[in-house]
Design an enzyme around this catalytic site. Structure first.
Site, PDB file in Angstrom:
ATOM      1  N   VAL A 132       3.763   6.187  -2.607  1.00 29.55           N
ATOM      2  CA  VAL A 132       3.922   5.225  -1.132  1.00 29.55           C
ATOM      3  C   VAL A 132       2.753   5.921  -0.132  1.00 29.55           C
ATOM      4  O   VAL A 132       2.718   7.044   0.075  1.00 29.55           O
ATOM      5  CB  VAL A 132       5.158   5.371  -0.496  1.00 29.55           C
ATOM      6  CG1 VAL A 132       5.024   4.600   1.052  1.00 29.55           C
ATOM      7  CG2 VAL A 132       6.193   4.772  -1.453  1.00 29.55           C
ATOM      8  N   LYS A 205       6.940  -0.260  -2.097  1.00 29.89           N
ATOM      9  CA  LYS A 205       6.798   0.779  -1.287  1.00 29.89           C
ATOM     10  C   LYS A 205       7.811   0.635  -0.120  1.00 29.89           C
ATOM     11  O   LYS A 205       8.417   2.135   0.069  1.00 29.89           O
ATOM     12  CB  LYS A 205       5.503   0.896  -0.596  1.00 29.89           C
ATOM     13  CG  LYS A 205       4.371   1.105  -1.728  1.00 29.89           C
ATOM     14  CD  LYS A 205       2.984   0.917  -1.325  1.00 29.89           C
ATOM     15  CE  LYS A 205       1.881   1.160  -2.387  1.00 29.89           C
ATOM     16  NZ  LYS A 205       0.650   0.640  -2.230  1.00 29.89           N
ATOM     17  N   GLY A 307      -7.009   5.126  -4.289  1.00 30.73           N
ATOM     18  CA  GLY A 307      -8.258   5.759  -4.965  1.00 30.73           C
ATOM     19  C   GLY A 307      -7.874   7.053  -5.686  1.00 30.73           C
ATOM     20  O   GLY A 307      -6.887   7.589  -5.479  1.00 30.73           O
TER      21      GLY A 307
HETATM   22  N1  HSE Z   1      -2.949  -1.750  -4.802  1.00 33.08           N
HETATM   23  C1  HSE Z   1      -2.687  -0.968  -3.828  1.00 33.08           C
HETATM   24  C2  HSE Z   1      -3.153  -1.264  -2.637  1.00 33.08           C
HETATM   25  C3  HSE Z   1      -2.866   0.471  -4.055  1.00 33.08           C
HETATM   26  O1  HSE Z   1      -4.180  -2.192  -2.408  1.00 33.08           O
HETATM   27  O2  HSE Z   1      -3.094  -0.652  -1.480  1.00 33.08           O
HETATM   28  C4  HSE Z   1      -1.869   1.247  -5.035  1.00 33.08           C
HETATM   29  O3  HSE Z   1      -0.743   1.119  -4.549  1.00 33.08           O
END
Ligand code: HSE
Length: 441
Positions: A132, A205, A307
């Site tokens: 998260v 999340k 990232g």
């Molecule tokens: N796909 C998610 C985002 C990142 O675009 O924030 C991984 O939780």
């Protein structure tokens, strides 16, 4: 020096980042801990790719089973993602007496409730800070730094893809589909963006944060979830003119009397937040979480939600937390969900119809006399009071957008009124409803 031996499942973007930190920051880590963390082995189906790292001394294999059953591994890092086979490997690692660290929010949101007791029964820890808010230590703050508080609300921009799209739509005045194409071309959005743009990632999340905030069980399937795909540049501009910015927020609040939590409100949807709020300043692909407690008041955590490097930073911090107590049973850490397992309760989710909100309503109507009177008379029937009403320029289709902001009402009442408004002959297209949160700091 005491050493904790790590096995990695998955050498993709995040796995490579974790390996990089464990190799490149080795000395810093042992100076902080007085103990060593050693990457012993890593499994990935594609071992041929150059990851720009020197894996000398690391056993590379293509079968995750070799890691979860290895005698010389103390902690397994799961970075495969998704439900299966991640769940099977994590359960096997715990059954074999290994601590687990994962960045997998889907796994924790759906299967956390079976994995936590398994870990607790063996004196093992599951770390999932990276699941998260990526590199933002928001769960550590909630679980430890805010432990003295009854939590009053959680608001989060938890999906960088959506925040990037909404920011670009606002800055460049372009529509959703065009920005999505650009985000895909730049690699920010997946080829199938559903999981991100329809709010599912945020809901996973949020369900974890809410359970940790209120001592409840994780109920991901019960989070009310709407994404950003119906928002137009006109909506963003109209919200801005009224003093608001549209953000995809995850929102969780407790409900109950005398300090007891009898129901948990959990919702994910595009939300109008005041332009002057901190949350409105969170732009591009950044994430932010606002947590408010009864003693501390508002707190806010901001940073990169995804990232290689930020996510790996959170994974390695979890590994280091576990290492600090190693090799003794893990008694020095707060329980993974912030409450001891025996005190976590199965608290019902508040029905969405009972939620009280202020609303932004966008209608496309025929440009003819009496339309606004018919719409406002339905709102009056439902005792819904308007804060603002504006009519925008006529579209090419000759329909006119009408935008209204309401005062507080329940979702159930609003939906009943909207269903009558949608039935009017002069209302041409699906009505868009957004919700407003003035309490965001
Ligand atoms: N796909 C998610 C985002 C990142 O675009 O924030 C991984 O939780």
């Amino acid at each position: 020096m005491t050493e904790l031996r790590v096995g990695l499942l998955g050498l993709g973007t995040i796995g490579t980042g974790v390996a990089r930190i464990l190799i490149e920051q080795k000395d810093l880590i042992s100076r902080r801990l007085g103990k060593q963390v050693r990457l012993i082995a890593a499994a990935d189906r594609d071992l041929g790719r150059d990851r720009g790292l020197d894996f000398t001394g690391v056993r590379l294999c293509d079968d995750a089973n070799d890691i979860v059953s290895a005698d010389d591994i103390d902690l397994v890092v799961e970075l495969i993602g998704g439900y299966e086979p991640a769940r099977t490997f994590v359960a096997a690692a715990l059954a074999n007496g290994k601590h687990v660290v994962t960045a997998n929010k889907a796994l924790i949101a759906k299967h956390g409730e079976e994995l936590f007791p398994l870990a607790a029964s063996k004196g093992l820890q599951i770390g999932f800070e990276a699941a998260v808010g990526g590199g933002i230590p928001c769960m550590k703050a909630l679980r430890e730094g805010l432990a003295a508080n009854a939590i009053e609300s959680v608001y989060g921009i938890l999906n960088g893809t959506c925040n990037f799209i909404l920011t670009k739509m606002e800055n460049e005045g372009v529509d959703y589909a065009d920005v999505l194409k650009e985000a895909q071309a730049l690699g920010y959005a997946e080829a199938d963006p559903t999981f991100d743009v329809e709010g599912i990632d945020t809901a996973q999340k949020l369900s974890i944060l809410a359970a940790m905030a209120f001592g409840s069980k994780i109920r991901f399937d019960e989070v009310f979830t709407e994404g950003i795909s119906r928002i137009t540049a006109t909506d963003i501009q109209a919200a801005h003119e009224m003093g608001y910015r549209i953000k995809l927020l995850g929102i969780a609040k407790p409900h109950g009397e005398n300090g007891a939590v009898d129901a948990v409100e959990m919702r994910v949807h595009p939300t109008l937040v005041p332009l002057s709020s901190q949350m409105a300043q969170v732009s591009d692909s950044y994430n932010a979480v606002q947590i408010s407690g009864d003693f501390v008041e508002h707190t806010m955590y901001f940073g990169r939600g995804a990232g290689e490097r930020p996510t790996a930073s959170a994974v390695v911090a979890d590994i280091m937390d576990i290492t600090s107590g190693f090799p003794h049973a893990i008694t020095h850490l707060a329980p993974p969900m912030g409450f001891v397992e025996s005190s976590r309760r199965n608290i019902p989710t508040m029905p969405m119809a009972d939620t009280v909100c202020e609303y932004f309503i966008r209608l496309m109507v025929k440009d003819q006399p009496g339309v606004i009177a018919s719409v406002t008379s339905i709102l009056a029937d439902h005792r819904i009071s308007l804060e603002a009403l504006t009519q925008k320029e006529r579209h090419k289709s000759h329909n006119v957008p009408i935008i209204m902001l309401t005062h507080e009402t329940t979702e159930g009442n609003l939906q009943a009124a909207i269903s009558r408004i949608t039935g009017l002959d002069a209302v041409e297209e699906d009505v868009l409803i957004l919700r407003k949160e003035s309490a965001v700091a």
